[in-house]
Design a protein around this motif. Structure first.
Motif, PDB file in Angstrom:
ATOM      1  N   GLU A 244      30.158  30.230  40.786  1.00 28.91           N
ATOM      2  CA  GLU A 244      31.536  30.645  41.100  1.00 28.91           C
ATOM      3  C   GLU A 244      31.903  31.893  40.309  1.00 28.91           C
ATOM      4  O   GLU A 244      31.363  32.143  39.225  1.00 28.91           O
ATOM      5  CB  GLU A 244      32.524  29.510  40.787  1.00 28.91           C
ATOM      6  CG  GLU A 244      32.342  28.314  41.708  1.00 28.91           C
ATOM      7  CD  GLU A 244      33.337  27.197  41.418  1.00 28.91           C
ATOM      8  OE1 GLU A 244      33.447  26.301  42.260  1.00 28.91           O
ATOM      9  OE2 GLU A 244      33.989  27.220  40.347  1.00 28.91           O
ATOM     10  N   THR A 245      32.827  32.667  40.866  1.00 32.60           N
ATOM     11  CA  THR A 245      33.226  33.927  40.219  1.00 32.60           C
ATOM     12  C   THR A 245      34.741  33.974  40.080  1.00 32.60           C
ATOM     13  O   THR A 245      35.458  33.151  40.640  1.00 32.60           O
ATOM     14  CB  THR A 245      32.742  35.139  41.048  1.00 32.60           C
ATOM     15  OG1 THR A 245      33.161  34.958  42.404  1.00 32.60           O
ATOM     16  CG2 THR A 245      31.248  35.289  40.994  1.00 32.60           C
ATOM     17  N   PHE A 246      35.221  34.977  39.340  1.00 30.69           N
ATOM     18  CA  PHE A 246      36.653  35.071  39.029  1.00 30.69           C
ATOM     19  C   PHE A 246      37.146  36.486  39.337  1.00 30.69           C
ATOM     20  O   PHE A 246      36.492  37.472  38.998  1.00 30.69           O
ATOM     21  CB  PHE A 246      36.880  34.740  37.545  1.00 30.69           C
ATOM     22  CG  PHE A 246      38.297  34.362  37.216  1.00 30.69           C
ATOM     23  CD1 PHE A 246      38.737  33.059  37.352  1.00 30.69           C
ATOM     24  CD2 PHE A 246      39.197  35.322  36.771  1.00 30.69           C
ATOM     25  CE1 PHE A 246      40.041  32.713  37.050  1.00 30.69           C
ATOM     26  CE2 PHE A 246      40.500  34.995  36.459  1.00 30.69           C
ATOM     27  CZ  PHE A 246      40.929  33.668  36.595  1.00 30.69           C
ATOM     28  N   VAL A 247      38.315  36.556  39.991  1.00 28.91           N
ATOM     29  CA  VAL A 247      38.879  37.854  40.383  1.00 28.91           C
ATOM     30  C   VAL A 247      40.326  37.927  39.915  1.00 28.91           C
ATOM     31  O   VAL A 247      41.088  36.962  40.082  1.00 28.91           O
ATOM     32  CB  VAL A 247      38.828  38.030  41.926  1.00 28.91           C
ATOM     33  CG1 VAL A 247      39.491  39.339  42.343  1.00 28.91           C
ATOM     34  CG2 VAL A 247      37.400  37.973  42.429  1.00 28.91           C
ATOM     35  N   VAL A 248      40.705  39.062  39.336  1.00 27.83           N
ATOM     36  CA  VAL A 248      42.103  39.292  38.930  1.00 27.83           C
ATOM     37  C   VAL A 248      42.655  40.435  39.787  1.00 27.83           C
ATOM     38  O   VAL A 248      42.074  41.525  39.825  1.00 27.83           O
ATOM     39  CB  VAL A 248      42.199  39.664  37.429  1.00 27.83           C
ATOM     40  CG1 VAL A 248      43.642  39.988  37.061  1.00 27.83           C
ATOM     41  CG2 VAL A 248      41.669  38.543  36.565  1.00 27.83           C
ATOM     42  N   ILE A 249      43.751  40.161  40.482  1.00 25.70           N
ATOM     43  CA  ILE A 249      44.427  41.233  41.241  1.00 25.70           C
ATOM     44  C   ILE A 249      45.820  41.368  40.654  1.00 25.70           C
ATOM     45  O   ILE A 249      46.654  40.463  40.768  1.00 25.70           O
ATOM     46  CB  ILE A 249      44.459  40.903  42.753  1.00 25.70           C
ATOM     47  CG1 ILE A 249      43.016  40.832  43.268  1.00 25.70           C
ATOM     48  CG2 ILE A 249      45.241  41.963  43.513  1.00 25.70           C
ATOM     49  CD1 ILE A 249      42.860  40.417  44.703  1.00 25.70           C
ATOM     50  N   ASN A 250      46.041  42.484  39.991  1.00 26.09           N
ATOM     51  CA  ASN A 250      47.257  42.684  39.195  1.00 26.09           C
ATOM     52  C   ASN A 250      48.147  43.753  39.825  1.00 26.09           C
ATOM     53  O   ASN A 250      47.661  44.791  40.274  1.00 26.09           O
ATOM     54  CB  ASN A 250      46.860  43.089  37.771  1.00 26.09           C
ATOM     55  CG  ASN A 250      48.026  42.998  36.807  1.00 26.09           C
ATOM     56  OD1 ASN A 250      49.082  42.470  37.145  1.00 26.09           O
ATOM     57  ND2 ASN A 250      47.837  43.520  35.612  1.00 26.09           N
ATOM     58  N   GLN A 251      49.461  43.463  39.842  1.00 28.58           N
ATOM     59  CA  GLN A 251      50.396  44.438  40.413  1.00 28.58           C
ATOM     60  C   GLN A 251      50.692  45.557  39.416  1.00 28.58           C
ATOM     61  O   GLN A 251      51.066  46.652  39.801  1.00 28.58           O
ATOM     62  CB  GLN A 251      51.693  43.716  40.802  1.00 28.58           C
ATOM     63  CG  GLN A 251      52.480  44.427  41.892  1.00 28.58           C
ATOM     64  CD  GLN A 251      53.649  43.600  42.377  1.00 28.58           C
ATOM     65  OE1 GLN A 251      53.567  42.382  42.424  1.00 28.58           O
ATOM     66  NE2 GLN A 251      54.731  44.238  42.731  1.00 28.58           N
ATOM     67  N   LYS A 252      50.515  45.270  38.129  1.00 31.46           N
ATOM     68  CA  LYS A 252      50.760  46.289  37.096  1.00 31.46           C
ATOM     69  C   LYS A 252      49.427  46.848  36.602  1.00 31.46           C
ATOM     70  O   LYS A 252      48.381  46.554  37.157  1.00 31.46           O
ATOM     71  CB  LYS A 252      51.586  45.686  35.963  1.00 31.46           C
ATOM     72  CG  LYS A 252      53.033  45.421  36.395  1.00 31.46           C
ATOM     73  CD  LYS A 252      53.894  44.990  35.242  1.00 31.46           C
ATOM     74  CE  LYS A 252      55.342  44.820  35.728  1.00 31.46           C
ATOM     75  NZ  LYS A 252      56.167  44.112  34.741  1.00 31.46           N
ATOM     76  N   GLY A 253      49.473  47.617  35.541  1.00 32.80           N
ATOM     77  CA  GLY A 253      48.280  48.330  35.083  1.00 32.80           C
ATOM     78  C   GLY A 253      47.368  47.489  34.198  1.00 32.80           C
ATOM     79  O   GLY A 253      47.784  46.498  33.602  1.00 32.80           O
ATOM     80  N   ILE A 254      46.086  47.911  34.128  1.00 33.22           N
ATOM     81  CA  ILE A 254      45.115  47.321  33.193  1.00 33.22           C
ATOM     82  C   ILE A 254      44.431  48.507  32.506  1.00 33.22           C
ATOM     83  O   ILE A 254      43.848  49.359  33.187  1.00 33.22           O
ATOM     84  CB  ILE A 254      44.050  46.461  33.930  1.00 33.22           C
ATOM     85  CG1 ILE A 254      44.708  45.399  34.808  1.00 33.22           C
ATOM     86  CG2 ILE A 254      43.106  45.810  32.933  1.00 33.22           C
ATOM     87  CD1 ILE A 254      43.734  44.597  35.669  1.00 33.22           C
ATOM     88  N   ASP A 255      44.510  48.589  31.194  1.00 35.48           N
ATOM     89  CA  ASP A 255      43.963  49.778  30.514  1.00 35.48           C
ATOM     90  C   ASP A 255      42.440  49.680  30.367  1.00 35.48           C
ATOM     91  O   ASP A 255      41.850  48.607  30.560  1.00 35.48           O
ATOM     92  CB  ASP A 255      44.665  50.016  29.167  1.00 35.48           C
ATOM     93  CG  ASP A 255      44.453  48.890  28.170  1.00 35.48           C
ATOM     94  OD1 ASP A 255      43.483  48.128  28.348  1.00 35.48           O
ATOM     95  OD2 ASP A 255      45.243  48.772  27.218  1.00 35.48           O
ATOM     96  N   PRO A 256      41.761  50.791  30.045  1.00 34.44           N
ATOM     97  CA  PRO A 256      40.285  50.803  29.991  1.00 34.44           C
ATOM     98  C   PRO A 256      39.679  49.762  29.062  1.00 34.44           C
ATOM     99  O   PRO A 256      38.650  49.168  29.375  1.00 34.44           O
ATOM    100  CB  PRO A 256      39.965  52.229  29.508  1.00 34.44           C
ATOM    101  CG  PRO A 256      41.142  53.040  29.948  1.00 34.44           C
ATOM    102  CD  PRO A 256      42.319  52.132  29.850  1.00 34.44           C
ATOM    103  N   VAL A 257      40.328  49.512  27.906  1.00 39.06           N
ATOM    104  CA  VAL A 257      39.785  48.529  26.955  1.00 39.06           C
ATOM    105  C   VAL A 257      39.831  47.130  27.571  1.00 39.06           C
ATOM    106  O   VAL A 257      38.876  46.352  27.494  1.00 39.06           O
ATOM    107  CB  VAL A 257      40.582  48.569  25.624  1.00 39.06           C
ATOM    108  CG1 VAL A 257      40.038  47.527  24.652  1.00 39.06           C
ATOM    109  CG2 VAL A 257      40.543  49.959  25.019  1.00 39.06           C
ATOM    110  N   SER A 258      40.951  46.812  28.210  1.00 35.33           N
ATOM    111  CA  SER A 258      41.089  45.497  28.865  1.00 35.33           C
ATOM    112  C   SER A 258      40.095  45.361  30.007  1.00 35.33           C
ATOM    113  O   SER A 258      39.488  44.300  30.205  1.00 35.33           O
ATOM    114  CB  SER A 258      42.512  45.307  29.390  1.00 35.33           C
ATOM    115  OG  SER A 258      43.451  45.441  28.349  1.00 35.33           O
ATOM    116  N   LEU A 259      39.923  46.447  30.796  1.00 40.50           N
ATOM    117  CA  LEU A 259      38.950  46.429  31.890  1.00 40.50           C
ATOM    118  C   LEU A 259      37.554  46.148  31.362  1.00 40.50           C
ATOM    119  O   LEU A 259      36.779  45.398  31.969  1.00 40.50           O
ATOM    120  CB  LEU A 259      38.960  47.777  32.631  1.00 40.50           C
ATOM    121  CG  LEU A 259      40.098  48.026  33.624  1.00 40.50           C
ATOM    122  CD1 LEU A 259      40.076  49.478  34.076  1.00 40.50           C
ATOM    123  CD2 LEU A 259      40.000  47.113  34.843  1.00 40.50           C
TER     124      LEU A 259
END
Length: 496
Positions: A244-259
């Motif tokens: 199984e895998t996990f996906v995050v779809i965010n309406q706001k931003g995700i910075d490079p470190v978090s990515l």
């Protein structure tokens, strides 16, 4: 073909697009165009029929007014004829109480609508896709919300590669090179949480006297964001089993470190997703959109069987397919150029509305000019029941109704009079709803061939065209209005 002021060119067969785009100067033509486009906005089709029928009613009336007959008498005849024809329509329509379960009938409704605007091969391909999309979101005895069908386009391949996607297609992708591009058995977290450094809401400053204090500030700011990301990673470890895998779809931003943190855990993350896509995602995949990472539970997650990313030049597209609930879906339009894509888009809009009308009416009208010829014959039989000169209005209405089958015959390269007479004779002989076969010019039964018209569109066209023609016939004079036209009474400034 429409040519814009800056040299843009658009080729279309859609009456609604034509009337919206073309410049019309004549006041009568402008009024007819506005009324026809308003009808299209309401029921989704019938623009060309409404314009043709209104024009023909005015043309037939001119024959009598030029001989001295007052327009008021013609309009009386038109009103009587309209009521007769609408009553006749109630008996002529064919009820389809089980249309929800009859895929073939629904496909025929779409095909009839699309083949007037697209080539046969492309129309048949799109018909199947439209039927799939409507049946995915429709529930019996509930209003159908067409906004739940996302229409997405990708400019490549050919029009016949357009298809139905049982899920959502997002027009952006992951922003980290190490994230997976194809995943199966995906848990989906839809969230509206900022995973990046943000400025303070109020204007404030932070003063430090040495480098160590500044480092502490940077670390505390980073810690605040990292804690949010770690909670998402913790949820992923909690719910994901083998395969199984996990996906995050965010309406706001995700910075490079978090990515980078998410990518190391094998999580696929999409940032700055559009709000309309977020709403559709939960309808398609299930789950609940979250606005805070404090209440992350396995119950808030949606599910999709497959997620993959396609890159097209600079653009990235994320396909979320094989979804759990399927109450929202996507029609993916492909085409080699903008013209093809626009043409398919306009046709899809009409096709979707045609199916919506059919499912809500639970009744259809035999097409191929069958109804117009039958209604015209009925009026000629019954006009003698009306006294006075109003029967001339009924005669004119009966003649005007034939404009639709006449135009069909003319556009198919057939002999107009010969074709109409053959159909009239066949209807007279058999009392069956015969229409005109545009391939052979011979009468045929549209019901057996699956050629259907929308009941709502027919009804609206008859009502609108008659009211419009009546209003225009009763105009005594066309005058140029002053500058104050449209302003409220008494709102004029006093003269100096």
């Amino acid at each position: 073909m429409l040519v814009g002021g800056a040299g843009q060119i658009k080729i279309t067969k859609d009456g609604n697009v034509l009337l919206h785009e073309m410049q019309i100067q004549h006041p009568t033509a402008m009024m007819i165009a506005r009324a026809a486009t308003a009808m299209d906005d309401e029921v989704g089709d019938g623009t060309t029929s409404a314009v043709l029928f209104t024009g023909e009613l005015l043309k037939q009336a001119e024959r009598y007014t030029s001989e001295g007959l007052h327009p008021r008498l013609i309009t009386e005849g038109y009103e009587i004829a309209k009521d007769m024809v609408l009553d006749f329509l109630e008996g002529y329509k064919i009820d389809q109480p089980k249309i929800f379960k009859d895929r073939e009938v629904i496909a025929n409704v779409v095909r009839t609508s699309l083949r007037t605007k697209l080539s046969v091969e492309l129309a048949d391909t799109m018909s199947e896709a439209i039927v799939d999309s409507i049946l995915a979101i429709a529930e019996e005895d509930k209003p159908i919300d067409l906004h739940m069908i996302e229409v997405m386009h990708m400019q490549h391949r050919s029009g016949t590669d357009s298809c139905f996607v049982n899920g959502i297609v997002l027009d952006h992708g992951a922003r980290h090179p190490d994230m997976p591009r194809y995943m199966e058995n995906c848990h989906i977290l839809t969230c509206n949480v900022s995973m990046e450094y943000e400025k303070t809401e109020i204007s404030s400053g932070f003063y430090f006297s040495n480098a160590a204090e500044r480092e502490k500030l940077v670390a505390s700011e980073r810690k605040f964001t990292d804690e949010k990301v770690l909670k998402v990673i913790e949820l992923k470890r909690k719910v994901c089993k083998e395969g199984e895998t996990f996906v995050v779809i965010n309406q706001k931003g995700i910075d490079p470190v978090s990515l980078d943190m998410l990518a190391k855990e094998g999580i696929y993350a999409v940032r700055r997703a559009k709000r309309r896509n977020m709403e559709r995602l939960t309808l398609a995949c299930g789950g609940t959109p979250v606005n805070s990472v404090d209440d992350l539970e396995p119950e808030v997650l949606g599910w999709a069987g497959k997620i993959h990313e396609e890159t097209l030049g600079e653009e990235k597209y994320t396909f979320v397919e094989d979804v759990k609930l399927g109450r929202s879906c996507t029609l993916l339009i492909r085409g080699p150029n903008k013209h093809t894509i626009d043409q398919i888009k306009d046709a899809i809009r009409d096709g979707l509305r045609a199916v919506k009308n059919a499912l809500e009416d639970k009744s259809l009208v035999p097409g191929a000019g069958s109804f117009e010829i039958a209604a015209s014959r009925m009026l000629l039989r019954r006009k003698n029941a009306v006294n006075g000169k109003a029967k001339l209005g009924i005669q004119a209405f009966a003649d005007a109704l034939l404009v639709v089958p006449k135009t069909l015959a003319e556009n198919s390269g057939l002999d107009v009079q010969d074709s109409i007479i053959k159909v009239e004779e066949e209807q007279e002989r058999s009392e069956l709803p015969f229409g005109l076969n545009l391939s052979t010019g011979e009468p045929f039964l549209p019901v057996s061939e699956g050629v259907w018209d929308s009941y709502t569109v027919k009804r609206q066209t008859l009502s609108l065209a008659t009211i419009l023609a009546t209003q225009l016939l009763l105009v005594d004079e066309v005058m140029k209005a002053g500058k104050s036209m449209g302003k409220p009474a008494g709102g004029m400034e006093p003269e100096e």
